[in-house]
Enzyme design. Structure first.
Site, PDB file in Angstrom:
ATOM      1  N   HIS A  70      -4.113   7.680  -0.305  1.00 51.28           N
ATOM      2  CA  HIS A  70      -2.660   8.052  -0.467  1.00 51.28           C
ATOM      3  C   HIS A  70      -2.222   9.175  -0.658  1.00 51.28           C
ATOM      4  O   HIS A  70      -1.466   9.919  -1.467  1.00 51.28           O
ATOM      5  CB  HIS A  70      -2.120   7.200  -1.731  1.00 51.28           C
ATOM      6  N   ASN A 143       2.001  -1.691  -2.248  1.00 55.49           N
ATOM      7  CA  ASN A 143       1.928  -1.377  -0.938  1.00 55.49           C
ATOM      8  C   ASN A 143       3.093  -2.170  -0.014  1.00 55.49           C
ATOM      9  O   ASN A 143       3.725  -2.757  -0.687  1.00 55.49           O
ATOM     10  CB  ASN A 143       0.590  -1.839  -0.286  1.00 55.49           C
ATOM     11  N   HIS A 334       0.019   4.597 -12.663  1.00 58.44           N
ATOM     12  CA  HIS A 334      -1.066   3.916 -13.125  1.00 58.44           C
ATOM     13  C   HIS A 334      -0.636   2.324 -13.251  1.00 58.44           C
ATOM     14  O   HIS A 334       0.344   2.423 -13.848  1.00 58.44           O
ATOM     15  CB  HIS A 334      -1.566   4.638 -14.375  1.00 58.44           C
TER      16      HIS A 334
END
Length: 668
Positions: A70, A143, A334
């Site tokens: 990413h 995603n 996170h």
């Protein structure tokens, strides 16, 4: 509209556009910034030049390690607001109070490529959202595809090593590796479902504003009574779900490698704020085992026909970043950043990510205080006994920095659940310590078959073309044969077509999953079609009828369709503005539709190439021609779907065609 996060960021913002003296980092005003301090005009530079040393030292250290995956991303600020309270399922404040407007920051990204790679490569897209709630930050790290390649986080390093550039050549850049990636797929059949998504049109979105987002993992929602439900998170784009075609995506990579970034920035800058609705799939705990798949398996979807998506709120991105590095590059997501009312499941991929993300931020952002960087700071207060460390930005007062203590009346002290304290869901865990895989995780192909069955015929063809292209890049015949063997477990005919193209044998035995089950939600053909923010190239060949041109441009703007007038040279028109791009500057892949206007006997070759390329990419094309003969000898078939003659008709059918976007019938 400002929000708590915007106000907080202003405290840490220096506006260099305002008048201010040039200073060092210590606030000392600088009289000269062009020349270093020397012993004489032609003498050596003196090391006592503290301004030179500070400036150069900062420059030498101003790059941080890029993300392992990413790395290439773009971010924007926005807001989220709930439609209806979800207090029956969760006690999370931002999901129960419909009056709250929660600030968010979203980062979109590709997975495989480095920071310098192109936007439109075939890849998974990251879709990470940071909610700055009044109870702390909640990070929905997902995603644009709802499943993943592996089931257990211990295999994540292996997958990334396989998909990244091959270590002996460092090739390819910005795309999945060839032999190593497909060797991994051939040896890890759990990846079969994700490969179907990656080889589909989902992997080449038309715009970041026109793709879905998924939390991928199974989480838990916990209500005020302690009752738990399993949940999957979805983002549904209000502009619908749309893709590029492969040839178009490849061309854009060369013409404008920042295509998606620019598209997002321009839309927000022009007030066309992208919107997504938040959807939840919810399963009561007691129904955990009532499906023909394991709901904790990250390589599986919950089919929307079996578990409907409940639309609960809307996110709007309404502000671009002020500084790419400070915000987009330094933002730290996170999956373990949760708030009361949201908890984890035993998804083995999620469990491993809870360790990995913190470990990554420690390396990339220099230490344990990355949460104090302005873009990462929660909007609510945070107090604890974590002190010191590199990049500590807070001056902690007081004698004690431990729990329990009497010197400071045990401050800061834990609070009860009733006072808003976080509590993990109580779950009975009973089992032997073991390395292995649950039997319920061993179905690798049924949902890959479901995905393939659900696609429209043209989507299936695109997928087969992508498989042939990508596997065809491999040099190893063994790798190609093993990849086809995986496809043979999904669909025999698909495997046969790919094998024929690659010139490799099809396995003698047919292991195809025998299922005709479909899920209409998986096909991009069943989406929303709008004209909003589409882009039309108006191609001039000769002098246009400006009165008619003005009517057409006004009609386009009325439907929120942007247009660019293209001609042989940049020049002003008498009444309708300005030609702002030439055929050499513009490119047909950067537009959604074309209107060719000509009052000449011949049409210049560059204009013909524009519409021929648009026709090849199934886009709508309109003509207003005084002499149509040149078109009859072009590659554009005038009687094809999505081709409109405006010479003697109104523009409305063309606008309807722009909304549709692609005319796949031309493939037949």
């Amino acid at each position: 509209m400002t929000n708590k996060k915007d106000d907080q960021l202003k405290k840490f913002t220096i506006n260099t556009e305002n008048q201010a003296p040039l200073t060092t980092n210590q606030g000392v005003k600088i009289t000269e910034d062009e020349f270093s301090l020397k012993a004489g005009l032609r003498g050596p530079t003196l090391m006592e030049d503290f301004h030179f040393r500070e400036k150069m030292t900062h420059f030498d250290h101003e790059r941080i390690p890029e993300r392992i995956v990413h790395a290439r991303g773009v971010g924007a600020h926005g807001i989220f607001q709930l439609y209806e309270s979800l207090d029956a399922f969760t006690k999370a404040d931002f999901l129960t109070d419909t009056s709250k407007i929660t600030p968010v920051f979203v980062r979109f990204s590709t997975v495989q490529g480095s920071k310098g790679s192109a936007d439109t490569v075939r890849d998974v897209r990251g879709f990470a959202t940071k909610f700055y709630t009044d109870e702390g930050n909640f990070d929905l790290v997902g995603n644009n595809m709802p499943v993943f390649f592996i089931q257990d986080a211990i295999k994540f390093p292996d997958f990334v090593h396989a998909v990244k550039p091959e270590p002996d050549t460092d090739i390819p850049q910005g795309a999945s590796a060839h032999d190593t990636f497909w060797d991994f797929i051939g040896q890890n059949p759990e990846s079969a479902h994700m490969v179907m998504w990656l080889m589909s049109d989902r992997a080449i979105p038309r715009s970041l504003r026109m793709m879905e987002g998924f939390g991928v993992h199974t989480f838990r929602l916990i209500n005020a009574n302690g009752e738990a439900h399993f949940v999957k998170f979805h983002w549904k784009p209000k502009l619908g779900l749309h893709s590029l075609v492969w040839d178009e995506a490849q061309r854009i990579s060369g013409k404008n490698p920042d295509f998606h970034r620019q598209d997002l920035y321009d839309a927000i800058d022009q007030g066309e704020y992208p919107e997504w609705e938040l959807g939840l799939q919810i399963i009561p705990e007691e129904n955990e085992h009532q499906f023909d798949f394991d709901i904790l398996d990250p390589t599986k979807i919950w089919p929307e026909e079996d578990v409907p998506v409940k639309i609960v709120g809307k996110m709007t991105l309404n502000r671009n970043v002020d500084n790419f590095f400070a915000e987009t590059e330094q933002v730290a997501f996170h999956p373990g950043h949760v708030v009361p009312g949201i908890d984890f499941s035993n998804d083995p991929l999620l469990q491993g990510r809870l360790f990995s993300y913190t470990d990554t931020q420690l390396s990339r952002l220099g230490g344990p205080n990355f949460h104090q960087i302005p873009i990462n700071r929660p909007v609510c207060p945070f107090t604890n006994n974590q002190r010191d460390g590199i990049h500590q930005m807070i001056i902690h007062k007081g004698q004690t920095s431990y729990h329990r203590n009497a010197l400071n009346n045990n401050q800061p002290e834990p609070v009860s659940v009733n006072q808003g304290g976080y509590e993990h869901h109580q779950e009975k865990v009973d089992g032997r310590k073991i390395r292995g895989r649950s039997e319920s995780f061993r179905d690798f192909f049924s949902q890959a078959k479901l995905f393939y069955n659900s696609l429209a015929s043209y989507e299936q063809q695109h997928l087969k073309n992508a498989l042939s292209f990508e596997i065809g890049k491999c040099k190893s015949e063994m790798v190609k044969i093993n990849a086809v063997a995986i496809l043979n477990h999904i669909d025999r005919q698909m495997a046969q077509e790919v094998a024929n193209t690659l010139g490799v044998p099809l396995p003698k035995e047919n292991y195809e999953v025998t299922s005709t089950k479909k899920s209409p939600a998986l096909s991009m053909a069943n989406t929303i079609f709008k004209t909003d923010t589409k882009k039309v190239a108006i191609l001039l060949n000769g002098n246009p009828d400006e009165e008619q041109l003005r009517k057409w441009t006004m009609a386009l703007l009325e439907h929120k369709i942007a247009y660019t007038i293209v001609d042989q040279k940049i020049h002003d028109l008498n009444y309708t503005g300005r030609v702002n791009e030439t055929y050499e500057i513009a490119d047909p892949t950067l537009f959604d539709a074309f209107l060719l206007i000509s009052n000449e006997n011949d049409i210049a070759r560059p204009a013909l190439e524009f519409i021929e390329t648009g026709f090849k990419h199934y886009k709508p094309i309109a003509f207003a021609l005084s002499h149509p003969k040149p078109i009859e000898f072009s590659r554009v078939k005038l009687n094809s779907a999505g081709v409109y003659d405006l010479t003697s008709s109104v523009i409305d059918p063309f606008i309807e065609g722009i909304a549709k976007g692609r005319f796949w019938e031309r493939q037949l």
